[in-house]
Design a protein around this motif. Structure first.
Motif, PDB file in Angstrom:
ATOM      1  N   LEU A   9      -0.130  -9.835 -22.434  1.00 14.30           N
ATOM      2  CA  LEU A   9      -0.462 -10.345 -21.003  1.00 14.30           C
ATOM      3  C   LEU A   9       1.000 -10.574 -20.322  1.00 14.30           C
ATOM      4  CD1 LEU A   9      -2.688 -11.974 -19.385  1.00 14.30           C
ATOM      5  CD2 LEU A   9      -1.910 -14.184 -20.695  1.00 14.30           C
ATOM      6  N   GLU A  29      -7.212  -8.945 -11.566  1.00 16.14           N
ATOM      7  CA  GLU A  29      -7.692  -9.570 -12.740  1.00 16.14           C
ATOM      8  C   GLU A  29      -8.276  -8.212 -13.739  1.00 16.14           C
ATOM      9  OE1 GLU A  29     -11.008 -12.037 -12.404  1.00 16.14           O
ATOM     10  OE2 GLU A  29      -9.424 -13.937 -12.396  1.00 16.14           O
ATOM     11  N   GLU A  30      -8.799  -7.310 -12.986  1.00 17.81           N
ATOM     12  CA  GLU A  30      -9.570  -6.301 -13.770  1.00 17.81           C
ATOM     13  C   GLU A  30      -8.438  -5.567 -14.358  1.00 17.81           C
ATOM     14  OE1 GLU A  30     -11.793  -3.455 -11.093  1.00 17.81           O
ATOM     15  OE2 GLU A  30     -11.523  -5.428  -9.826  1.00 17.81           O
ATOM     16  N   PHE A  31      -7.379  -5.068 -13.235  1.00 18.80           N
ATOM     17  CA  PHE A  31      -6.411  -4.301 -13.600  1.00 18.80           C
ATOM     18  C   PHE A  31      -5.690  -4.759 -14.732  1.00 18.80           C
ATOM     19  CE2 PHE A  31      -1.900  -2.284 -12.509  1.00 18.80           C
ATOM     20  CZ  PHE A  31      -2.567  -0.989 -12.924  1.00 18.80           C
ATOM     21  N   ALA A  32      -5.455  -6.339 -14.872  1.00 19.33           N
ATOM     22  CA  ALA A  32      -4.678  -7.063 -15.725  1.00 19.33           C
ATOM     23  C   ALA A  32      -5.185  -6.402 -17.180  1.00 19.33           C
ATOM     24  CB  ALA A  32      -4.471  -8.005 -15.624  1.00 19.33           C
ATOM     25  N   GLU A  33      -6.576  -6.617 -17.000  1.00 22.78           N
ATOM     26  CA  GLU A  33      -7.419  -6.391 -18.401  1.00 22.78           C
ATOM     27  C   GLU A  33      -7.275  -5.161 -19.200  1.00 22.78           C
ATOM     28  OE1 GLU A  33      -9.358  -8.305 -20.546  1.00 22.78           O
ATOM     29  OE2 GLU A  33      -8.447  -9.850 -19.267  1.00 22.78           O
ATOM     30  N   LEU A  34      -7.303  -3.993 -18.157  1.00 20.06           N
ATOM     31  CA  LEU A  34      -6.950  -2.593 -18.561  1.00 20.06           C
ATOM     32  C   LEU A  34      -5.638  -2.437 -18.982  1.00 20.06           C
ATOM     33  CD1 LEU A  34      -7.870   0.405 -18.678  1.00 20.06           C
ATOM     34  CD2 LEU A  34      -7.104   0.619 -16.192  1.00 20.06           C
ATOM     35  N   ASP A  38      -4.152  -1.306 -22.685  1.00 15.93           N
ATOM     36  CA  ASP A  38      -3.460  -0.275 -23.019  1.00 15.93           C
ATOM     37  C   ASP A  38      -2.063  -0.512 -23.612  1.00 15.93           C
ATOM     38  OD1 ASP A  38      -3.416   2.736 -21.522  1.00 15.93           O
ATOM     39  OD2 ASP A  38      -1.429   2.069 -21.258  1.00 15.93           O
ATOM     40  N   GLU A  41      -2.709  -0.721 -27.145  1.00 17.80           N
ATOM     41  CA  GLU A  41      -2.850   0.604 -27.678  1.00 17.80           C
ATOM     42  C   GLU A  41      -1.557   1.335 -27.913  1.00 17.80           C
ATOM     43  OE1 GLU A  41      -5.832   3.150 -26.271  1.00 17.80           O
ATOM     44  OE2 GLU A  41      -7.479   1.841 -26.667  1.00 17.80           O
ATOM     45  N   GLN A  42      -0.564   1.280 -26.787  1.00 14.30           N
ATOM     46  CA  GLN A  42       0.556   1.955 -26.826  1.00 14.30           C
ATOM     47  C   GLN A  42       1.472   1.111 -26.164  1.00 14.30           C
ATOM     48  OE1 GLN A  42      -0.253   6.171 -24.808  1.00 14.30           O
ATOM     49  NE2 GLN A  42      -1.784   5.117 -23.731  1.00 14.30           N
ATOM     50  N   ARG A  48       3.360   5.109 -18.794  1.00 14.50           N
ATOM     51  CA  ARG A  48       2.427   4.074 -18.039  1.00 14.50           C
ATOM     52  C   ARG A  48       3.426   3.099 -17.172  1.00 14.50           C
ATOM     53  NH1 ARG A  48       1.295   0.774 -22.366  1.00 14.50           N
ATOM     54  NH2 ARG A  48       3.212  -0.024 -22.128  1.00 14.50           N
ATOM     55  N   ASP A  51       4.078   4.988 -14.249  1.00 14.50           N
ATOM     56  CA  ASP A  51       2.878   5.276 -13.320  1.00 14.50           C
ATOM     57  C   ASP A  51       2.576   4.003 -12.761  1.00 14.50           C
ATOM     58  OD1 ASP A  51       0.235   6.802 -12.796  1.00 14.50           O
ATOM     59  OD2 ASP A  51      -0.385   5.079 -13.852  1.00 14.50           O
ATOM     60  N   VAL A  52       2.745   2.992 -13.164  1.00 15.06           N
ATOM     61  CA  VAL A  52       2.345   1.753 -12.455  1.00 15.06           C
ATOM     62  C   VAL A  52       3.286   1.478 -11.488  1.00 15.06           C
ATOM     63  CG1 VAL A  52       2.018  -0.803 -12.870  1.00 15.06           C
ATOM     64  CG2 VAL A  52       0.943   0.581 -14.585  1.00 15.06           C
ATOM     65  N   SER A  55       2.178   3.757  -8.482  1.00 20.17           N
ATOM     66  CA  SER A  55       0.977   3.267  -7.860  1.00 20.17           C
ATOM     67  C   SER A  55       1.428   1.751  -7.061  1.00 20.17           C
ATOM     68  CB  SER A  55      -0.204   3.082  -8.817  1.00 20.17           C
ATOM     69  OG  SER A  55      -0.329   4.240  -9.463  1.00 20.17           O
TER      70      SER A  55
ATOM     71  N   TYR B  46     -11.365   0.483 -18.555  1.00 23.44           N
ATOM     72  CA  TYR B  46     -11.020   0.810 -19.998  1.00 23.44           C
ATOM     73  C   TYR B  46     -12.062   1.740 -20.468  1.00 23.44           C
ATOM     74  CZ  TYR B  46      -9.843   0.703 -24.844  1.00 23.44           C
ATOM     75  OH  TYR B  46      -9.524   1.083 -26.192  1.00 23.44           O
ATOM     76  N   ARG B  59      -5.915  11.702 -20.215  1.00 22.99           N
ATOM     77  CA  ARG B  59      -5.864  10.156 -20.373  1.00 22.99           C
ATOM     78  C   ARG B  59      -5.278   9.739 -19.039  1.00 22.99           C
ATOM     79  NH1 ARG B  59      -5.476   5.990 -24.482  1.00 22.99           N
ATOM     80  NH2 ARG B  59      -4.530   4.259 -23.486  1.00 22.99           N
ATOM     81  N   ALA B  61      -3.685   7.341 -16.682  1.00 22.00           N
ATOM     82  CA  ALA B  61      -2.839   6.429 -16.802  1.00 22.00           C
ATOM     83  C   ALA B  61      -3.359   5.242 -15.733  1.00 22.00           C
ATOM     84  CB  ALA B  61      -1.421   6.545 -16.142  1.00 22.00           C
ATOM     85  N   PRO B  62      -3.270   3.779 -16.239  1.00 24.15           N
ATOM     86  CA  PRO B  62      -3.765   2.668 -15.514  1.00 24.15           C
ATOM     87  C   PRO B  62      -3.439   2.749 -13.981  1.00 24.15           C
ATOM     88  CG  PRO B  62      -2.627   2.064 -17.375  1.00 24.15           C
ATOM     89  CD  PRO B  62      -2.404   3.430 -17.310  1.00 24.15           C
ATOM     90  N   GLY B  63      -2.535   3.125 -13.549  1.00 29.03           N
ATOM     91  CA  GLY B  63      -1.860   3.150 -12.141  1.00 29.03           C
ATOM     92  C   GLY B  63      -2.627   4.248 -11.268  1.00 29.03           C
ATOM     93  N   TYR B  66      -6.498   3.210 -11.027  1.00 28.03           N
ATOM     94  CA  TYR B  66      -6.771   2.158 -10.079  1.00 28.03           C
ATOM     95  C   TYR B  66      -6.398   2.513  -8.460  1.00 28.03           C
ATOM     96  CZ  TYR B  66      -9.345  -1.457 -12.448  1.00 28.03           C
ATOM     97  OH  TYR B  66     -10.091  -2.128 -12.920  1.00 28.03           O
ATOM     98  N   GLU B  67      -5.173   3.492  -8.357  1.00 29.81           N
ATOM     99  CA  GLU B  67      -5.300   4.067  -7.230  1.00 29.81           C
ATOM    100  C   GLU B  67      -6.340   4.809  -6.661  1.00 29.81           C
ATOM    101  OE1 GLU B  67      -1.370   5.511  -7.181  1.00 29.81           O
ATOM    102  OE2 GLU B  67      -1.512   6.433  -5.217  1.00 29.81           O
ATOM    103  N   ARG B  86     -14.143 -10.395 -16.443  1.00 30.15           N
ATOM    104  CA  ARG B  86     -12.816 -10.006 -15.495  1.00 30.15           C
ATOM    105  C   ARG B  86     -12.809  -8.458 -15.505  1.00 30.15           C
ATOM    106  NH1 ARG B  86      -7.984 -13.350 -15.907  1.00 30.15           N
ATOM    107  NH2 ARG B  86      -6.865 -11.625 -16.584  1.00 30.15           N
ATOM    108  N   ARG B  87     -13.392  -7.823 -16.355  1.00 35.98           N
ATOM    109  CA  ARG B  87     -13.442  -6.395 -16.164  1.00 35.98           C
ATOM    110  C   ARG B  87     -14.607  -5.849 -15.502  1.00 35.98           C
ATOM    111  NH1 ARG B  87     -13.207  -4.900 -22.346  1.00 35.98           N
ATOM    112  NH2 ARG B  87     -15.246  -6.176 -22.279  1.00 35.98           N
ATOM    113  N   ARG B  88     -14.156  -5.715 -14.199  1.00 34.33           N
ATOM    114  CA  ARG B  88     -15.459  -5.354 -13.245  1.00 34.33           C
ATOM    115  C   ARG B  88     -15.809  -4.065 -13.263  1.00 34.33           C
ATOM    116  NH1 ARG B  88     -15.463  -7.768  -7.513  1.00 34.33           N
ATOM    117  NH2 ARG B  88     -13.451  -8.267  -7.861  1.00 34.33           N
TER     118      ARG B  88
END
Lengths: 332, 125
Positions: A9, A29-34, A38, A41-42, A48, A51-52, A55, B46, B59, B61-63, B66-67, B86-88
């Motif tokens: 977190l 919120e939802e992005f934080a969960e993802l 992640d 896992e890694q 990552r 990439d963040v 973005s 996820y 795979r 990546a998260p960024g 979401y982009e 929280r996970r929409r």
């Protein structure tokens, strides 16, 4: 390596800081969960993180109307025009600081090098055009803002307008005060013998006094009068208030399509004017010489200023392009 | 990454609903994967990542995910589903289904043509 959720977190919160506030309030919120999933896992993934970061920067560019991401057309035009204003402000702060240095020099003696004289003439003409464009640009925006405030429909405009007016007042009053104290201008018999009136030269010199290589030489800086050092610290803050106030006013003001088109057309002219100023400035920096009594000496700060102005021009060009894209969509 | 035709850079121009996924520019690849994943029902970030990885080997990546999601949502090709979590989750819209169908059909035509030519010149696989 397994991470507990608290650590994941914390890391996700750090990564989220790459994104602008508006983006975080929608997707945070939802992005934080993802991100937490992640990271668990890694735990060590530089890809990552990169990439963040990338973005997040794109989201920030989108927020100021510079990326290719679609905003609502009117928002796109207003946001891009506000960014254009900020880019021009950065350009002008450094450009006018250099120009003021040269105009002050010319109060004492004409430059020897033709490149410096020609550059100065080009820069002076460009500054005059900037001033005219700024006056013409402010009128419809100011009028619309006043009309909204008069009809009590400009709740979000009061603070940015006050910020703008406060910054402007401090700059004008302080610039005049410190400009008048500068030897060789403001009533001195030698005033008005240069390319531009001495009072104008002194005012622009005083307004941009903070753009100085003395920041890198604290010993020399402290030999300045305390009031001037204080002004060098306060004037940039006033400048920031002025620019931020103007940008926020433009972004919050529901300008008509006609005014947006008008402002975008002025933006195109301003971009060409920036190019003309850069040409003059480059002529002095690249081909000019130090001149009599080292009055037109080119320092490292001038070269750094030139680089910043080129960057500001690139941002301004992009902002003009994106504003026109928004306006074209608005016209459909 | 799935190769995707890039017709013109209207994604760059921004605004409006794209008629082809290729118009999304550099997001066309992730967009195809996301829309394909959402074709059988809503999913949150996820699950989308895992599903895409399972059917494409990519795979996201998260960024990047979401982009692309924010662009697709902005263009009305997907929409967020109300959720207490929280996970929409996100689901495909009718416009998104039309754009995806047309894009995949075009992809299939390219794939069929390529396979036919390969078989003619290099023999069947």
């Amino acid at each position: 390596m397994n991470l507990d959720r608290d650590e994941a977190l914390r890391r996700s919160e750090r990564l989220l800081r790459w994104y602008p506030k508006e983006w975080r309030s929608r997707y945070g919120e939802e992005f934080a969960e993802l991100l937490i999933a992640d990271i668990c896992e890694q735990p060590r993934s530089w890809r990552r993180n990169a990439d963040v970061a990338q973005s997040g920067l794109v989201a920030r560019l989108t927020g100021i109307g510079l990326s290719g991401h679609a905003l609502e057309p009117s928002d796109q035009a207003r946001t891009s025009l506000a960014t254009l204003g900020c880019a021009m402000a950065v350009f002008l702060v450094f450009g006018v600081a250099m120009w003021a240095q040269l105009t002050i020099g010319w109060q004492w003696s004409e430059p020897d090098a033709t490149a410096t004289s020609a550059g100065m003439i080009a820069m002076s003409a460009a500054v005059l055009v900037f001033f005219a464009l700024a006056v013409v640009a402010v009128v419809p925006i100011g009028w619309t803002a006043l009309a909204r405030l008069a009809r009590h429909r400009g709740a979000g405009l009061v603070r940015p307008s006050l910020l703008f007016l406060g910054g402007l007042t401090i700059l004008i009053v302080g610039g005049r005060h410190f400009g008048n104290g500068w030897p060789g201008t403001g009533g001195h018999p030698w005033a008005h013998q240069g390319l531009v009136p001495g009072g104008v030269a002194a005012f622009t010199w005083a307004s941009t006094l903070s753009v100085s290589s003395y920041w890198a030489h604290p010993g020399s800086l402290l030999s300045f009068p305390a009031a001037e050092v204080a002004w060098m610290a306060i004037s940039p803050l006033a400048m920031i208030c002025l620019v931020v106030g103007a940008a926020k006013t433009i972004r919050r003001l529901d300008l008509s399509a006609r005014i947006l088109h008008f402002e975008a057309a002025l933006g195109v002219l301003a971009a060409f004017d920036m190019l003309a100023f850069l040409a003059g400035c480059s002529s002095w920096i690249i081909y000019g010489d130090a001149g009599p009594q080292n009055l037109f000496h080119v320092g490292a700060i001038d070269v750094a200023g030139l680089v910043l102005m080129v960057l500001a021009l690139a941002v301004a060009y992009r902002a003009v392009h994106r504003a026109r894209v928004g306006l074209n969509l608005l016209a459909r | 990454m799935t190769p995707v035709a890039r017709t013109k850079r209207t994604g760059e121009a921004g605004g409006g609903r794209p008629e082809q996924i290729g118009e999304l520019g550099r997001y066309a690849g992730p967009a195809t994967l996301i829309l394909s994943s959402l074709a059988d029902g809503p999913k949150h970030g996820y699950v989308l990542t895992k599903d895409i990885e399972s059917f494409s080997g990519v795979r996201l990546a998260p960024g990047t995910l979401y982009e692309a999601l924010s662009r697709l949502e902005g263009q009305g090709l997907i929409e967020a589903v109300k959720s207490d979590d929280r996970r929409r989750p996100y689901r495909l819209t009718a416009a998104g289904a039309t754009v995806l169908r047309s894009h995949l059909a075009a992809q299939r035509r390219v794939a069929d043509l390529g396979l036919r030519r390969l078989a003619g010149s290099w023999g069947p696989a």
